[in-house]
Design a protein around this motif. Sequence first.
Motif, short mmCIF file in Angstrom:
data_model
loop_
_atom_site.label_atom_id
_atom_site.label_comp_id
_atom_site.label_asym_id
_atom_site.label_seq_id
_atom_site.Cartn_x
_atom_site.Cartn_y
_atom_site.Cartn_z
N ALA A 128 -12.44 1.77 -1.88
CA ALA A 128 -13.81 1.97 -2.37
C ALA A 128 -14.46 3.16 -1.68
CB ALA A 128 -14.62 0.70 -2.16
N ARG A 129 -14.24 3.30 -0.38
CA ARG A 129 -14.81 4.42 0.36
C ARG A 129 -14.23 5.74 -0.12
NH1 ARG A 129 -13.19 4.49 6.43
NH2 ARG A 129 -11.24 5.07 5.40
N LEU A 180 -10.73 10.01 -15.79
CA LEU A 180 -9.87 9.79 -14.62
C LEU A 180 -10.69 9.71 -13.35
CD1 LEU A 180 -6.96 9.45 -13.68
CD2 LEU A 180 -6.81 11.93 -13.43
N LEU A 181 -11.75 10.50 -13.27
CA LEU A 181 -12.62 10.46 -12.09
C LEU A 181 -13.29 9.10 -11.97
CD1 LEU A 181 -13.88 12.03 -9.72
CD2 LEU A 181 -15.70 12.75 -11.28
N LYS A 182 -13.67 8.52 -13.10
CA LYS A 182 -14.29 7.19 -13.10
C LYS A 182 -13.27 6.11 -12.74
CE LYS A 182 -16.85 3.97 -16.05
NZ LYS A 182 -17.42 3.76 -17.42
N LYS A 183 -12.06 6.27 -13.23
CA LYS A 183 -11.02 5.26 -13.00
C LYS A 183 -10.53 5.25 -11.56
CE LYS A 183 -6.48 3.82 -14.73
NZ LYS A 183 -5.38 4.17 -15.67
N GLY A 184 -10.36 6.43 -10.99
CA GLY A 184 -9.84 6.52 -9.63
C GLY A 184 -8.33 6.52 -9.61
N PRO A 185 -7.73 6.72 -8.44
CA PRO A 185 -6.27 6.75 -8.33
C PRO A 185 -5.65 5.37 -8.43
CG PRO A 185 -7.24 6.93 -6.16
CD PRO A 185 -8.39 6.93 -7.14
N LEU A 186 -4.39 5.35 -8.82
CA LEU A 186 -3.64 4.09 -8.87
C LEU A 186 -3.16 3.78 -7.47
CD1 LEU A 186 -2.46 1.87 -10.70
CD2 LEU A 186 -0.41 3.26 -10.94
N THR A 187 -3.80 2.81 -6.84
CA THR A 187 -3.51 2.53 -5.42
C THR A 187 -2.44 1.48 -5.22
OG1 THR A 187 -5.34 0.94 -5.43
CG2 THR A 187 -5.81 3.18 -4.69
N LEU A 242 4.48 -6.72 -4.89
CA LEU A 242 4.17 -8.14 -4.80
C LEU A 242 3.18 -8.43 -3.67
CD1 LEU A 242 7.79 -9.60 -5.24
CD2 LEU A 242 6.02 -9.28 -7.00
N THR A 243 2.78 -7.38 -2.97
CA THR A 243 1.87 -7.55 -1.85
C THR A 243 0.43 -7.38 -2.31
OG1 THR A 243 3.55 -6.60 -0.39
CG2 THR A 243 1.31 -6.75 0.46
N ALA A 244 -0.39 -8.37 -2.02
CA ALA A 244 -1.79 -8.31 -2.41
C ALA A 244 -2.55 -7.33 -1.52
CB ALA A 244 -2.42 -9.69 -2.32
N ILE A 245 -3.60 -6.74 -2.07
CA ILE A 245 -4.42 -5.80 -1.31
C ILE A 245 -5.25 -6.55 -0.29
CG2 ILE A 245 -6.23 -4.05 -1.48
CD1 ILE A 245 -5.38 -3.46 -4.25
N THR A 246 -5.23 -6.08 0.94
CA THR A 246 -6.03 -6.70 1.98
C THR A 246 -7.49 -6.25 1.85
OG1 THR A 246 -5.63 -4.90 3.55
CG2 THR A 246 -4.04 -6.74 3.51
N LYS A 247 -8.37 -6.95 2.56
CA LYS A 247 -9.78 -6.59 2.54
C LYS A 247 -9.99 -5.19 3.10
CE LYS A 247 -14.16 -7.52 1.93
NZ LYS A 247 -14.73 -7.71 0.57
#
Length: 247
Positions: A203-204, A178-185, A191-196
Amino acid sequence: KMQAKMIRYNILTSYLLSNVPSSKYEVKFGARALRTSLTCYLNLSSTLDDEYTNDAKNDVAPSSQYKKECRMKDEIMAYMALLHSSAVLRSEETALPPSSAGEVTSSLMEESGSGWGALLSTFCKHVVASGNLAVAGSRGGHNNNCHQSLAEKYPRWKWALTLACLAQEGNFQGYLKLLKKGPLTVLSSSLTAITKEEEVDNARFLLLARCCASHSLNLIRLGQLRRYNHSFGKGEKVSGKDLARLL
């Protein structure tokens, strides 16, 4: 916002300088600076929901700035949970000498206790209590939405809490995965794409979260090694390469 930057800076500094000799860097000073910045942030964010309370009374949707502040608070609460989990694991390890107050892994939630229960107590104190103020100011059907949004605004903290549960149960393999996978963001129904900007923020967060968890990794590996020792047959040979892969 400045206090949040100080917290990120102190987390990264503590990690990068963790192996530096004490003659060049005092760990206790870094730990004190981190605890101070966390305390200042929580005190300043205690009135986060005041503006939302006024908006809720007027049936006004939360502003984008308020959502960013909630996301930031979610991030900081997750760091606190990971650092506190490391402190609890360290205090429960009887094979090592007791940790000192100057270590980064010392408890960050003294007011709520030094055990696993402090995670929920701190969340209730700094999030649920202030969130209830906003809910109290809402009207009609908007009330249920407030309760729902309060539970959904802190996915990173819930991820850190899940890690703490896995560590407490001794499921160290699940902890590392789970630590490697990270949280489900991002929700699958979104339907909204993740912005830059959100991508960089995610990632930070994962980088700094792993820095917080790094204080407990050796303890996690030690616990996992003990379980492997019970699982393998007596006298069974295990290569160092396979053991490194398992750990």
